[in-house]
Design a protein around this motif. Structure first.
Motif, PDB file in Angstrom:
ATOM      1  N   ILE A  26      65.432   1.219 -30.013  1.00  0.00           N
ATOM      2  CA  ILE A  26      66.573   1.413 -28.844  1.00  0.00           C
ATOM      3  C   ILE A  26      66.981   0.026 -28.766  1.00  0.00           C
ATOM      4  CG2 ILE A  26      66.425   1.064 -26.716  1.00  0.00           C
ATOM      5  CD1 ILE A  26      63.867   3.121 -26.910  1.00  0.00           C
ATOM      6  N   ALA A  27      66.864  -0.898 -29.218  1.00  0.00           N
ATOM      7  CA  ALA A  27      67.033  -2.681 -28.798  1.00  0.00           C
ATOM      8  C   ALA A  27      68.722  -2.418 -30.085  1.00  0.00           C
ATOM      9  CB  ALA A  27      66.560  -4.311 -29.416  1.00  0.00           C
ATOM     10  N   LEU A  40      56.444 -11.486 -29.106  1.00  0.00           N
ATOM     11  CA  LEU A  40      56.834 -13.109 -28.678  1.00  0.00           C
ATOM     12  C   LEU A  40      58.111 -12.364 -29.513  1.00  0.00           C
ATOM     13  CD1 LEU A  40      54.469 -15.804 -28.821  1.00  0.00           C
ATOM     14  CD2 LEU A  40      55.853 -14.657 -26.947  1.00  0.00           C
ATOM     15  N   VAL A  41      58.125 -11.741 -30.447  1.00  0.00           N
ATOM     16  CA  VAL A  41      59.084 -11.807 -31.201  1.00  0.00           C
ATOM     17  C   VAL A  41      60.367 -11.552 -30.488  1.00  0.00           C
ATOM     18  CG1 VAL A  41      60.266 -10.303 -32.988  1.00  0.00           C
ATOM     19  CG2 VAL A  41      57.520 -10.663 -32.836  1.00  0.00           C
ATOM     20  N   ALA A  42      60.915 -10.816 -29.375  1.00  0.00           N
ATOM     21  CA  ALA A  42      61.363 -10.901 -29.072  1.00  0.00           C
ATOM     22  C   ALA A  42      62.280 -11.904 -28.671  1.00  0.00           C
ATOM     23  CB  ALA A  42      62.289  -9.968 -27.414  1.00  0.00           C
ATOM     24  N   PRO A  43      61.038 -12.598 -27.105  1.00  0.00           N
ATOM     25  CA  PRO A  43      61.731 -14.185 -27.156  1.00  0.00           C
ATOM     26  C   PRO A  43      62.828 -14.928 -28.283  1.00  0.00           C
ATOM     27  CG  PRO A  43      59.719 -13.740 -25.964  1.00  0.00           C
ATOM     28  CD  PRO A  43      60.212 -11.880 -26.653  1.00  0.00           C
ATOM     29  N   ILE A  44      61.337 -14.732 -28.947  1.00  0.00           N
ATOM     30  CA  ILE A  44      61.804 -15.739 -30.257  1.00  0.00           C
ATOM     31  C   ILE A  44      63.258 -15.772 -30.981  1.00  0.00           C
ATOM     32  CG2 ILE A  44      60.879 -16.846 -31.958  1.00  0.00           C
ATOM     33  CD1 ILE A  44      57.857 -16.010 -31.184  1.00  0.00           C
ATOM     34  N   GLY A  63      74.961 -13.901 -30.791  1.00  0.00           N
ATOM     35  CA  GLY A  63      72.866 -13.900 -29.598  1.00  0.00           C
ATOM     36  C   GLY A  63      72.963 -13.620 -27.872  1.00  0.00           C
ATOM     37  N   ASP A  64      74.178 -13.631 -27.633  1.00  0.00           N
ATOM     38  CA  ASP A  64      74.237 -13.264 -26.245  1.00  0.00           C
ATOM     39  C   ASP A  64      73.958 -11.539 -26.237  1.00  0.00           C
ATOM     40  OD1 ASP A  64      74.632 -15.358 -24.753  1.00  0.00           O
ATOM     41  OD2 ASP A  64      76.914 -15.219 -24.619  1.00  0.00           O
ATOM     42  N   GLY A  65      74.709 -11.237 -27.403  1.00  0.00           N
ATOM     43  CA  GLY A  65      74.412  -9.469 -27.124  1.00  0.00           C
ATOM     44  C   GLY A  65      73.824  -9.246 -28.036  1.00  0.00           C
ATOM     45  N   LEU A  66      72.143 -10.282 -28.915  1.00  0.00           N
ATOM     46  CA  LEU A  66      70.821  -9.560 -28.593  1.00  0.00           C
ATOM     47  C   LEU A  66      70.416  -9.849 -27.663  1.00  0.00           C
ATOM     48  CD1 LEU A  66      69.346  -8.824 -31.547  1.00  0.00           C
ATOM     49  CD2 LEU A  66      69.023 -11.479 -31.783  1.00  0.00           C
ATOM     50  N   LEU A 125      67.754  -6.658 -26.109  1.00  0.00           N
ATOM     51  CA  LEU A 125      65.803  -7.091 -26.011  1.00  0.00           C
ATOM     52  C   LEU A 125      65.993  -7.109 -25.217  1.00  0.00           C
ATOM     53  CD1 LEU A 125      65.822  -9.474 -29.098  1.00  0.00           C
ATOM     54  CD2 LEU A 125      65.101  -6.906 -29.425  1.00  0.00           C
ATOM     55  N   ASP A 126      66.371  -7.723 -24.592  1.00  0.00           N
ATOM     56  CA  ASP A 126      66.231  -7.886 -22.513  1.00  0.00           C
ATOM     57  C   ASP A 126      67.168  -7.264 -21.779  1.00  0.00           C
ATOM     58  OD1 ASP A 126      64.945  -8.697 -20.491  1.00  0.00           O
ATOM     59  OD2 ASP A 126      65.931 -10.575 -20.298  1.00  0.00           O
TER      60      ASP A 126
END
Lengths: 339, 332
Positions: free
Chosen positions: B36-37, B248-252, B319-322, B326-327
């Motif tokens: 989805i991400a 924790l993968v997403a925030p990392i 990074g912003d897009g990611l 993811l969030d």
């Protein structure tokens, strides 16, 4: 409240102690790990032509042969009660807070730092006024007009602002506004007049550094404010405020902005504390003789007392700024209780 | 014609979107969070442009020798014939920009700026990537440890983070980078400087990610699936690696992508101040510092400056897009 402040002050002193120990360790342990001897280190301070004998004497005089703990203890004692230094030309008393004497120029460090402080302080204060005003203002407007042309333009410029290294912006700004390609109305790098001498000249000399520094920070603050405002303006209490008939202006400033302000104050405390401890890059790029340039010079010369002094002062500012920020929380956010 | 009632058994619990797309079994299959991400990220054109630029830069860094062989001159080669011996600046207009020297030559020595910018990408990216890896490694290990075990372990690690955050970072980094002699720890030259910078930048940045990971771990530890695993008899290591870390993968990942650009700026700043990789090895910050000394040739600052700007911008955009992908809650 009082006990809270006292506890934080004790914490601050402990923190400064740790910072000073680490600095001390960096400058003595790292060279030793990398294979330098006391004589070798001392020889840096007595000139290239010095013989081994002179270097040995210098090492003795600078106290490099004592154990690290003794050297550190002597330093801390100097800060608290002052110290007496013998640099050949008679014993000199250095009143507390004595941060030692420069190994190279043999001048006391503390007055040096106090001479440099106004420059950095002027730079940081002026820039801070600009960047907080601009950054928060633009952030609020962007959030209120989300998706508008203003919002998009502002956010693109802000993204560019956080991506530009300040020493590059400074070079370009000097080139365009000061060195006559095509303008030359701003002061050249390296000019500085104290505020006591002349207020207009002081502002004139610092105008370009202020704007350059503020541009970088304002960009980050605009992004942060916008994100925070978007979040708070969707809260229920904003709807309540509107529902009870408050003017939109009051809703935005008193309810929306106030809620979004907490993270901004946190960042501001850190940024400002770091900045008055030496705006290293800005001062280098504009050749301003502030604490940052002093630090660079001291490090290049490997002049330990100077480095220790400037690092401690910088850490002091960070710690104090953090303390003030925590106290301000209670003012901005009534939910926060200090205990 | 297929009436809704004829939808195959397997699709009954699928999302409406899948029902509409029809009987094709593949389309009905559920999508993992990662998929989805990824779909969201693919739709974000700005982030994809950022990713493209990053890929391009990595290729440039990897194939630097080839690129320089085809389009430039060796980065350390002097071309004094291009330089006016009186004024020490390039003879030709625009700093000697031509087909032969795409970005012109630098004052005083006449080295090919194009090649130097290309080789600068190597140092910049190498240091930024590895330093980020180091910070993320230390930050994750200590953050998970603090968050998961709590108690005095948490207190010690949290205090340690506070101490690190109170340090005047740049001054410390400069001090460390400046105090190490030219040969140390069995290394010398560029290898020593590069590893030193990786260590310094990585080592001073870990508390930021450490705090994030600790906070996330604290809340994950209390979640039901961790309780379930524990009641099934799982021990600490299993819970950490199989239950906590995957979450924790997403925030990392987000934080790492946003840490890289700040590390690029950090490295450039250290090189600018003269404590980075030593000249004549080309670095972007070092080239800017040379340019700062010679004001008469503005173009000399523009190319390395733009290189830093574009690289950092690309990472920030991606990074912003990611983060958005993811969030989804952070609907900026």
């Amino acid at each position: 409240m009082v006990t809270y402040i006292i506890r934080r002050l004790i914490g601050a002193v402990v923190m400064l102690g740790i910072v000073s120990m680490v600095t001390f360790a960096i400058f003595f342990l790292v060279p030793q790990l990398a294979g330098a001897t006391p004589e070798g280190m001392a020889s840096r301070y007595v000139g290239r032509t010095a013989t081994g004998e002179i270097a040995k004497l210098a090492a003795e005089r600078l106290g490099f042969n004592d154990p690290l703990v003794v050297q550190y203890g002597r330093y801390v004692k100097g800060i608290v009660v002052g110290a007496e230094y013998d640099y050949g030309a008679g014993v000199e008393y250095c009143p507390p807070p004595c941060l030692g004497y420069s190994f190279i120029t043999q001048q006391p460090v503390f007055p040096d730092l106090m001479n440099r402080l106004p420059v950095t302080l002027s730079l940081a204060l002026g820039a801070a006024v600009l960047w907080v005003g601009l950054g928060v203002g633009i952030g609020v407007l962007s959030a209120l007009r989300r998706g508008s042309v203003f919002d998009r333009t502002a956010m693109i410029i802000a993204l560019a602002g956080v991506s530009l290294p300040i020493f590059f912006t400074a070079l370009i700004a000097l080139q365009i506004f000061s060195y006559g390609n095509p303008f030359s109305f701003a002061a050249q790098g390296g000019t500085y007049t104290t505020i006591q001498d002349s207020l207009p000249l002081w502002a004139y000399a610092l105008l370009l550094p202020w704007v350059t520094l503020a541009f970088q920070f304002a960009a980050g603050y605009a992004r942060l404010t916008r994100a925070g405002m978007l979040e708070t303006m969707n809260e229920d209490y904003i709807r309540t405020a509107r529902a009870k008939g408050l003017k939109e202006r009051r809703v935005v400033v008193k309810h929306g902005l106030r809620g979004a302000l907490t993270p901004i104050i946190t960042i501001f405390g850190l940024d400002f504390g770091l900045l008055i401890g030496g705006a290293v890059l800005t001062e280098s790029a504009f050749s301003l003789n502030g604490l940052g340039k002093y630090a660079i010079q001291a490090i290049t010369d490997q002049d330990l007392p100077k480095v220790m002094g400037v690092t401690l002062l910088a850490a002091l500012f960070v710690v104090v700024a953090n303390l003030i920020v925590d106290l301000l929380y209670a003012v901005v956010d009534p939910r926060v209780r200090l205990s | 014609m297929t009436a809704p009632l004829d939808v195959p058994e397997s699709a009954k619990e699928a999302v409406p979107e899948a029902v509409v797309t029809g009987v094709d079994r593949k389309a009905i299959q559920g999508r993992s969070l990662g998929q989805i991400a990824w779909l969201r990220l693919k739709r974000d054109k700005v982030a994809m442009v950022g990713a493209g630029v990053i890929l391009f830069l990595i290729l440039i860094a990897v194939f630097a020798p080839l690129i320089v062989k085809w389009f430039g001159h060796p980065p350390l080669e002097f071309h004094r014939d291009m330089i006016d011996q009186e004024t020490q600046v390039p003879k030709d207009r625009f700093g000697g920009i031509s087909w032969d020297y795409l970005f012109g030559v630098d004052p005083q020595w006449g080295r090919d700026i194009f090649s130097r910018v290309v080789y600068g990408a190597r140092i910049s990216l190498l240091i930024a990537f590895l330093a980020t890896l180091l910070s993320v490694g230390i930050g994750t290990i200590l953050g998970v440890t603090a968050g998961f075990f709590g108690g005095w372990v948490d207190t010690v690690i949290s205090r340690l983070m506070d101490v690190f955050l109170a340090f005047p970072l740049l001054v410390f980094a400069i001090a460390l980078a400046g105090v190490v002699p030219d040969t140390a720890f069995g290394l010398s030259g560029d290898a020593l400087r590069v590893s030193l910078l990786i260590f310094i930048i990585g080592f001073f940045n870990w508390p930021y990610i450490g705090r994030i990971v600790r906070g996330q771990t604290l809340s994950l530890r209390e979640r039901e699936f961790v309780d379930a695993a524990r009641s099934l008899g799982a021990r600490g290591p299993y819970i950490i690696f199989r239950e906590v870390l995957p979450n924790l993968v997403a925030p990392i990942l987000i934080y790492s992508t946003l840490l890289i650009p700040s590390n690029i700026l950090f490295e450039a700043a250290l090189s600018f101040l003269g404590v980075g990789v030593r000249p004549p090895t080309p670095t972007w910050g070092g080239m800017l510092s040379d340019a700062a000394r010679i004001y008469t040739v503005p173009h000399y600052a523009i190319f390395p400056g733009l290189a830093i700007f574009l690289t950092v911008l690309a990472f920030n955009l991606f990074g912003d897009g990611l983060r958005d992908a993811l969030d989804p809650r952070g609907n900026r």
